[in-house]
Design an enzyme around this catalytic site. Sequence first.
Site, PDB file in Angstrom:
ATOM      1  NE  ARG A   1      -3.524   2.463   2.363  1.00 29.60           N
ATOM      2  CZ  ARG A   1      -3.367   3.380   3.316  1.00 29.60           C
ATOM      3  NH1 ARG A   1      -2.608   3.126   4.373  1.00 29.60           N
ATOM      4  NH2 ARG A   1      -3.980   4.545   3.228  1.00 29.60           N
TER       5      ARG A   1
ATOM      6  CG  HIS B   1      -0.871   9.211   3.034  1.00 25.34           C
ATOM      7  ND1 HIS B   1      -0.982   7.868   3.307  1.00 25.34           N
ATOM      8  CD2 HIS B   1      -0.623   9.803   4.233  1.00 25.34           C
ATOM      9  CE1 HIS B   1      -0.792   7.649   4.603  1.00 25.34           C
ATOM     10  NE2 HIS B   1      -0.566   8.818   5.184  1.00 25.34           N
TER      11      HIS B   1
ATOM     12  CD  GLU C   1      -4.886   8.063   8.918  1.00 23.19           C
ATOM     13  OE1 GLU C   1      -4.599   6.944   9.382  1.00 23.19           O
ATOM     14  OE2 GLU C   1      -4.344   9.119   9.289  1.00 23.19           O
TER      15      GLU C   1
ATOM     16  CG  ASN D   1      -5.544   3.744   8.018  1.00 29.53           C
ATOM     17  OD1 ASN D   1      -5.642   2.704   7.370  1.00 29.53           O
ATOM     18  ND2 ASN D   1      -4.976   4.827   7.537  1.00 29.53           N
TER      19      ASN D   1
ATOM     20  CE1 TYR E   1      -0.877   3.269  13.420  1.00 22.88           C
ATOM     21  CE2 TYR E   1      -2.670   4.424  12.331  1.00 22.88           C
ATOM     22  CZ  TYR E   1      -1.448   3.779  12.268  1.00 22.88           C
ATOM     23  OH  TYR E   1      -0.811   3.648  11.065  1.00 22.88           O
TER      24      TYR E   1
ATOM     25  CD  GLU F   1      -1.875   4.172   7.721  1.00 21.77           C
ATOM     26  OE1 GLU F   1      -1.750   4.630   8.886  1.00 21.77           O
ATOM     27  OE2 GLU F   1      -1.852   4.889   6.717  1.00 21.77           O
TER      28      GLU F   1
END
Length: 437
Positions: free
Chosen positions: A79, A123, A168, A293, A295, A354
Amino acid sequence: MFSVNRGQFGPNFVFGAATAAYQIEGGQGDGRGTCIWDTFAATPGNVKNADDGRIADDHYNRWPADLDLIRDGGFDAYRFSIAWPRLFPEGTGAINQAGLDFYDRLIDGMLARGIKPFATLYHWDLPSTLQDKGGWMNRDIGEWFADYAALVARSFGDRLHATATINEPWCVSVLGHIIGRHAPGYRDLRAGARAMHHVLYAHGMGVDALRANGAKNIGIVTNLEKAEAASDKDEDRRALEIGDAMFNGWFLGGVYKGQYPKVLTDLLGPYLPKDWQKDIEIVNRPLDWAGINYYSRGLYAHNPHPAYYSIPIRTVPGTLEKNDLGWEIYPKGLTDLLVRVSRDYTKLPIYVTETGMSETDDTRRVAFYDRHLNAVLDAQKQGADVRGFFAWSLLDNYEWGEGYSSRFGIVHVDYATQTRTPKGSYRAFQGMLHNTR
């Protein structure tokens, strides 16, 4: 080593590694234009140690060896992102042939190694000339992005396994225009509300342009957090409703359901673009897959300060184990989000595009990945149609406002020599992925 094996995830499950152009490429002498991160990083106080991405990991010149690392690690896919200003130095208009040539080499290099190219169009490296025109605050960005998407589809679409429009959108809009920690560094609710809508409008315009020019297998990558209330107090539960809508519900609801959360349209109404409702059909264009994504989590509490009356929330620290950036490690949050998205928003195939850990102690990173891989298995058992997992990141790289002080890579990079050294986490993936049980 990991406690899971690749066969548990299903026969067609995709394992990959992820990066982003500005964070690794360098190579700014080929006609590439400047972007908002070049100027944001050049502004004193924005980035630790005044670090910038001019050289980064020198991936522009070292890509063959980096692709070898992906292949040798047993990964199925890479990616990567395409730098908008490398193709259109001024954002629109004249095309930089050297930029097209670079991505031709890179994509052909992936295919030659049996690696599936997962491209991301945006991005965070918006061409500076488009920022001069208002950037994500200007509705015209829908047309600008569509022109860029069309060029990518015409040039590379037949060789891309999958294409994401935006990476994002919360970071693009909220972090960059309301919180101000990312480029372009605004702290303005009107700017942020416009960016929150226009980034999804541009996504939809990009989907149309990609499809019109032959691209297939199109998605978007939303970053999500497991939002929770800091307490059982009614005011904190109300803060959770707003915080969850701001981080998750706005972007998931707009893209997959064609509606924004009412709690936010009520609060942001004075700041949103006029007649934004007319764009919702474009925001809600059909997709082929959903990228997530993940985290950490956010703990929300009421904020009584007058300056926060429009968005009366704050986040408070949690008590869980943290990475070296202070982000809580919460694998169950990934399971919960995957199940929630598949239950409440879309039945599309989901890719964890991610997750990863900023940390110098790689034994902790191995444990992090092991726990999050198990979290994916738990989500699959609960019915989530998860089709892939991408480690962030292949390489230590330029971590935005943290500069080079934060290391997410499964491969260590010595920035003085550009030497790559696989870490234990890379070896753990390699061991799992070469074992086909």
